[in-house]
Design an enzyme around this catalytic site. Sequence first.
Site, PDB file in Angstrom:
ATOM      1  N   ARG A 103       0.853  -1.192   0.000  1.00  0.00           N
ATOM      2  CA  ARG A 103       0.000   0.000   0.000  1.00  0.00           C
ATOM      3  C   ARG A 103       0.883   1.235   0.000  1.00  0.00           C
ATOM      4  O   ARG A 103       1.714   1.414   0.894  1.00  0.00           O
ATOM      5  CB  ARG A 103      -0.897  -0.028   1.249  1.00  0.00           C
ATOM      6  CG  ARG A 103      -1.982   1.039   1.246  1.00  0.00           C
ATOM      7  CD  ARG A 103      -3.119   0.620   2.145  1.00  0.00           C
ATOM      8  NE  ARG A 103      -3.772  -0.559   1.600  1.00  0.00           N
ATOM      9  CZ  ARG A 103      -4.793  -0.521   0.742  1.00  0.00           C
ATOM     10  NH1 ARG A 103      -5.288   0.625   0.360  1.00  0.00           N
ATOM     11  NH2 ARG A 103      -5.324  -1.623   0.292  1.00  0.00           N
ATOM     12  N   THR A 107      -0.751   7.642  -1.076  1.00  0.00           N
ATOM     13  CA  THR A 107      -2.040   7.573  -1.788  1.00  0.00           C
ATOM     14  C   THR A 107      -2.956   6.491  -1.215  1.00  0.00           C
ATOM     15  O   THR A 107      -4.155   6.473  -1.496  1.00  0.00           O
ATOM     16  CB  THR A 107      -1.797   7.251  -3.273  1.00  0.00           C
ATOM     17  OG1 THR A 107      -1.184   5.952  -3.337  1.00  0.00           O
ATOM     18  CG2 THR A 107      -0.893   8.272  -3.926  1.00  0.00           C
ATOM     19  N   ASP A 199       1.030 -10.510  14.274  1.00  0.00           N
ATOM     20  CA  ASP A 199       1.381 -10.412  12.858  1.00  0.00           C
ATOM     21  C   ASP A 199       1.729 -11.809  12.331  1.00  0.00           C
ATOM     22  O   ASP A 199       2.738 -12.393  12.729  1.00  0.00           O
ATOM     23  CB  ASP A 199       2.572  -9.462  12.676  1.00  0.00           C
ATOM     24  CG  ASP A 199       2.843  -9.189  11.212  1.00  0.00           C
ATOM     25  OD1 ASP A 199       2.685  -8.036  10.790  1.00  0.00           O
ATOM     26  OD2 ASP A 199       3.207 -10.146  10.485  1.00  0.00           O
ATOM     27  N   ASP A 202       5.246 -12.187  10.627  1.00  0.00           N
ATOM     28  CA  ASP A 202       6.356 -12.151  11.585  1.00  0.00           C
ATOM     29  C   ASP A 202       6.406 -13.430  12.419  1.00  0.00           C
ATOM     30  O   ASP A 202       7.481 -13.971  12.685  1.00  0.00           O
ATOM     31  CB  ASP A 202       6.225 -10.941  12.513  1.00  0.00           C
ATOM     32  CG  ASP A 202       6.674  -9.655  11.833  1.00  0.00           C
ATOM     33  OD1 ASP A 202       7.456  -9.745  10.857  1.00  0.00           O
ATOM     34  OD2 ASP A 202       6.240  -8.576  12.266  1.00  0.00           O
TER      35      ASP A 202
HETATM   36  N1  URA Z   1      -2.182  -8.979   9.470  1.00  0.00           N
HETATM   37  C1  URA Z   1      -1.679  -9.748  10.451  1.00  0.00           C
HETATM   38  O1  URA Z   1      -0.683 -10.434  10.282  1.00  0.00           O
HETATM   39  N2  URA Z   1      -2.298  -9.724  11.660  1.00  0.00           N
HETATM   40  C2  URA Z   1      -3.393  -8.981  11.895  1.00  0.00           C
HETATM   41  O2  URA Z   1      -3.930  -9.030  13.007  1.00  0.00           O
HETATM   42  C3  URA Z   1      -3.888  -8.200  10.839  1.00  0.00           C
HETATM   43  C4  URA Z   1      -3.275  -8.223   9.639  1.00  0.00           C
END
Ligand code: URA
Length: 208
Positions: A103, A107, A199, A202
Amino acid sequence: MPATVIDHPLIQHKLTLMRRKETSTGEFRTLLGEISMLMAYEVTRDLPLTLQRIETPLQAMDAPIIDGKKIVVVSILRAGNGIMDGILKIIPSARVGHVGLYRDPETLVAVEYYFKLPEDVSDRTLLVVDPMLATGHSAVAAVDRIKKTKPQAIKFLCLLAAPEGVAYFAEHHPDVPIYTAAIDERLNEKGYILPGLGDAGDRMFGTK
Ligand code: URA
């Protein structure tokens, strides 16, 4: 089209293990692979079958085999690769595509940095995979792009969804069914799913 929550006890149990903050990178990856295999079972339930004449050691029979072209698993980079790996374990002959989008911070428009699908998908079903359907923006942008290749059908498979993401995706792509292991409570102000699992990229790749 409402999202289908695949609530099999094995999936729910493994998802709980994934959510725990103390779960290691290795365990997280293994669990995601296992859940993806189990979810693939449900998502492919409507694959058409045809009969093929075979011979067992005892006699001939008309036995069911999957009909039509191989399905295509399309990973939304990078976290989609975790689901893709699991699905390929039980559908090893599936074809594979990748979509990379980011993203633009100014913009807020989704910019494509990688796109590769098998050449002609007009007679194939595409299974688009990304573990987290959060705002739904990247999933919608990915499916917008994928639809330009005119596939026969698209399904979207994620591990966790936020109600906001399900609504946004369904509004833009009402023809694409969503499959998920759970729909959580909501998004936080940073666009993370709550309670969620953090995430996914990660945690899967150990990058934080
Ligand atoms: N992407 C992720 O890895 N975790 C989230 O909670 C939202 C988007």
